[in-house]
Design an enzyme around this catalytic site. Structure first.
Site, mmCIF file in Angstrom:
data_model
loop_
_atom_site.group_PDB
_atom_site.id
_atom_site.type_symbol
_atom_site.label_atom_id
_atom_site.label_comp_id
_atom_site.label_asym_id
_atom_site.label_seq_id
_atom_site.Cartn_x
_atom_site.Cartn_y
_atom_site.Cartn_z
ATOM 1 N N HIS A 1 7.882 7.093 10.352
ATOM 2 C CA HIS A 1 7.199 6.932 9.074
ATOM 3 C C HIS A 1 6.545 8.291 8.813
ATOM 4 C CE1 HIS A 1 5.155 5.294 5.770
ATOM 5 N NE2 HIS A 1 4.299 4.483 6.334
ATOM 6 N N ARG B 1 12.143 1.987 2.400
ATOM 7 C CA ARG B 1 11.528 1.280 3.512
ATOM 8 C C ARG B 1 12.527 0.236 3.986
ATOM 9 N NH1 ARG B 1 6.099 1.266 5.470
ATOM 10 N NH2 ARG B 1 5.598 -0.714 6.412
ATOM 11 N N ARG C 1 0.813 -1.210 0.000
ATOM 12 C CA ARG C 1 0.000 0.000 0.000
ATOM 13 C C ARG C 1 0.846 1.258 0.000
ATOM 14 N NH1 ARG C 1 -2.124 0.738 4.277
ATOM 15 N NH2 ARG C 1 -1.332 -1.045 5.422
ATOM 16 N N THR C 2 1.846 1.318 0.871
ATOM 17 C CA THR C 2 2.703 2.497 0.919
ATOM 18 C C THR C 2 3.449 2.673 -0.409
ATOM 19 O OG1 THR C 2 2.990 2.268 3.303
ATOM 20 C CG2 THR C 2 4.625 3.587 2.139
ATOM 21 N N LYS D 1 24.274 -10.887 -1.005
ATOM 22 C CA LYS D 1 25.714 -11.087 -1.208
ATOM 23 C C LYS D 1 26.502 -10.301 -0.156
ATOM 24 C CE LYS D 1 25.192 -11.445 -6.237
ATOM 25 N NZ LYS D 1 25.284 -10.571 -7.418
#
Lengths: 309, 309, 309
Positions: free
Chosen positions: C135, C107, C56-57, C86
């Site tokens: 956020h 994020r 959604r974000t 890696k």
């Protein structure tokens, strides 16, 4: 100049082709900096088909396409997601996807897969790495970086450091550099990870000078290019072997002191511990500029493939 | 012609609607070939919300949207990734996503999910497969392919081969073809995978001729369309049953000899082993053209949904 | 008004900045409704780099960018896919990606990662959630929603309900609301999930009235904003504790009867069971409008960051 598939570095063994590619890449960089890029790929679609993860390579291709006005359809892990899990062959997938796109960028873990894809695709295929095979756009951005940083490709000494046995990057760059005059190589690797005989024979036949050494410190004051690669612990037969050698392949500010002022440090990235973070501040550290050059080389290749259709 | 949600094949039981759709698809193909596509969906956003992987279907929808100038936001495995794992319901996800897009293409493993989504979405929803439910755009591209390849939809004989019990593709196509005159079906399947009684009753009520057979060889010289599907080993009760029957459902060049010259071979793909690679060279092999037709049908549907808003 | 990185709500402790942001968001909503959005971010590229899933974000940011004419390169689970596996550091990834994009939306599950990214990136970074950190765009869309729904930010009573210990959304919104006059808070939480002392001290120092209560029913007729959050069963020490309290934090039509007619119900979503589906029909249920407001706030932020470059 029109290109079709980009499968192997061996397609590009031509200094005049490379010069043209570099010129187009330079132009793209300049236009990007000045915000004067033309959307010459408007209406074109690139399919990014990655059967194994490589976010950086994928982003570089996708950004290249979009900066030129093109569009992208993408899958970041086709191996887990696609009908691969229903047993569909790569050939069938590529035949279908080539109906939806104007160019396919393929990353696949199996050597030879890009060639196979090019044989069934109805549109050009770019090899973005086929396992132990090749990664030709990496080789092109590597040699472009050297030309751009040093201002020449003749008369240079290059040290290649680390895992020279498995490093496809190293093998491809070596072949491209062999096109130029008066090149000298130093291969810095533990004996378990030495350059394969096939490449040593290639250089001998072309009468190109090279020397194998085990310690990076022996070559620092001699080279124009220091090309570092990852040395993975698991490649060594014993931990003792690894402990003996690991410091021979780590670059930090103390090793840097012996490196020529005009030399550059390259790395295909990602790095693990072979280059200390402190080295990033040094103006000779060219690896982030090298990554950015990938954008301009890929823009140039996409243009050669798509723009004049 | 304005469309809203695309949930079920049953919405499209109208030859005049289908004729209009095909005409628009034809036009898109022609414009695509001539590079004269108009960017009529400029500024529109499609959300591709795939709760299970289907790279080919997703690429087909995304390419359709982009070729018409629209844009796409996409998730290739919402089931693993989204707030689904925090327990969010499909309804809430769709309500939110419908605030960010102009149309939603939904793939979800649960039958009925597309209908549910259409009830809460503030924008049109296209069903791109809802488990054992439907996959209406596949049915539309299938019947479009028949019309385009044979030049007609009346007066044809169609063999449907393989897993007729679970094949939602088969069920939807059968219902669409029943709209036309003088259709005859041959259902070629092992008894374990026979066409469900519900569809047999449907055909009887519509007085459409059909015959069940077990061996593909019996029908090859009789049909205009040979529609192959995957027969999965795990569908059989015993390996013995499977071994007895598996060759009855494999198409190779020897079986091809008995197929009419004017017939076509279709398959929803991916195939596993039911069509040999050698068949691909035969001009009657229409399955890759069929996959490509999906692009033009989806372009047409997106236009009907979005272009005249 | 020019913005660079968006890392913390603490950058936005200015009513005049917020007023300007809201005005721009309002304008975007109006233009979106009227189909008069200008493609002011044409030629700009946003990299959406999500190390953990949040469809959604991500969709909200990507839709915002595309509605303004910009383009996006995206990875929906960088943690599984990228060179992270890696061993590449976040810093190196960001340095490289910042060469391919004009803005990065990050994020990442680790607190502080957005700040770290902003220190090495050559382009602006937007924090889309850094674990237990912040956020900030969620906080901005929350306060925007209150202003838009109530028509004011001074003189309001706000109940925050549920997990006030771990809810970063709650903490950020509380700090933003503290900028306004005559705010009163009710913190409705079980004692195990009470608002941390640090935030209580903050409010005391700013002389803002607040009260802790345990039952939602005590505050329903007193508040203008009822901000619900998820209360997760696993946060409780014993199932007995959970059973005792769970009904105290569930909103259904019977609890709704006591809520002011002019109040609004908010939730950052996803919800689990703390708001019954029947509540969705109530005009005071603002949570889907709140999610949509995220689109307009993010459009406004992207414009402030990129449009006047």
């Amino acid at each position: 100049m029109q290109l079709n598939h980009v499968i192997s570095t061996k397609q590009f063994l031509s200094p005049s082709f490379l010069a043209q590619l570099f010129k187009l890449a330079d132009k793209n960089e300049e236009d990007d900096r000045n915000n004067t890029l033309k959307r010459v790929l408007n209406g074109k679609i690139m399919a990014a088909v990655f059967y194994e993860p490589s976010t950086r390579t994928r982003f570089s291709f996708e950004s290249a396409m979009k900066k030129l006005g093109g569009d992208v359809i993408t899958t970041e892990s086709a191996g887990h997601f696609s009908s691969a899990i229903k047993g569909e062959s790569l050939s069938d997938s590529i035949r279908i996807i080539s109906g939806y796109a104007d160019v396919i960028v393929l990353r696949h873990p199996r050597r030879g897969s890009a060639k196979l894809a090019s044989q069934v695709s109805s549109v050009p295929v770019i090899n973005a790495g086929d396992g132990t095979g090749e990664h030709p756009t990496q080789a092109l951005l590597d040699i472009y970086t050297i030309e751009k940083e040093l201002g020449r490709l003749d008369n240079i000494s290059v040290a290649m450091v680390g895992d020279l046995l498995n490093g496809r990057t190293i093998h491809s760059l070596l072949i491209l550099l062999s096109l130029y005059e008066n090149i000298r190589f130093y291969f810095v690797a533990p004996s378990q990870l030495a350059l394969p005989d096939e490449y040593q024979q290639y250089l001998k036949k072309k009468r190109i000078e090279f020397m194998e050494v085990q310690d990076i410190h022996e070559v620092l004051d001699k080279v124009d290019v220091l090309y570092m690669t990852r040395v993975q612990k698991e490649r060594f037969k014993s931990d003792y072997d690894y402990q003996q050698l690991k410091n021979a392949y780590i670059l930090d500010t103390s090793t840097l002191k012996r490196l020529k002022n005009t030399a550059i440090i390259m790395h295909p990235l990602p790095r693990v511990s072979e280059i200390s973070l402190e080295v990033d501040m040094d103006k000779r550290a060219a690896y982030f500029r090298q990554a950015k050059n990938g954008l301009y080389i890929r823009m140039a290749l996409l243009q050669m493939i798509l723009a004049n259709e």
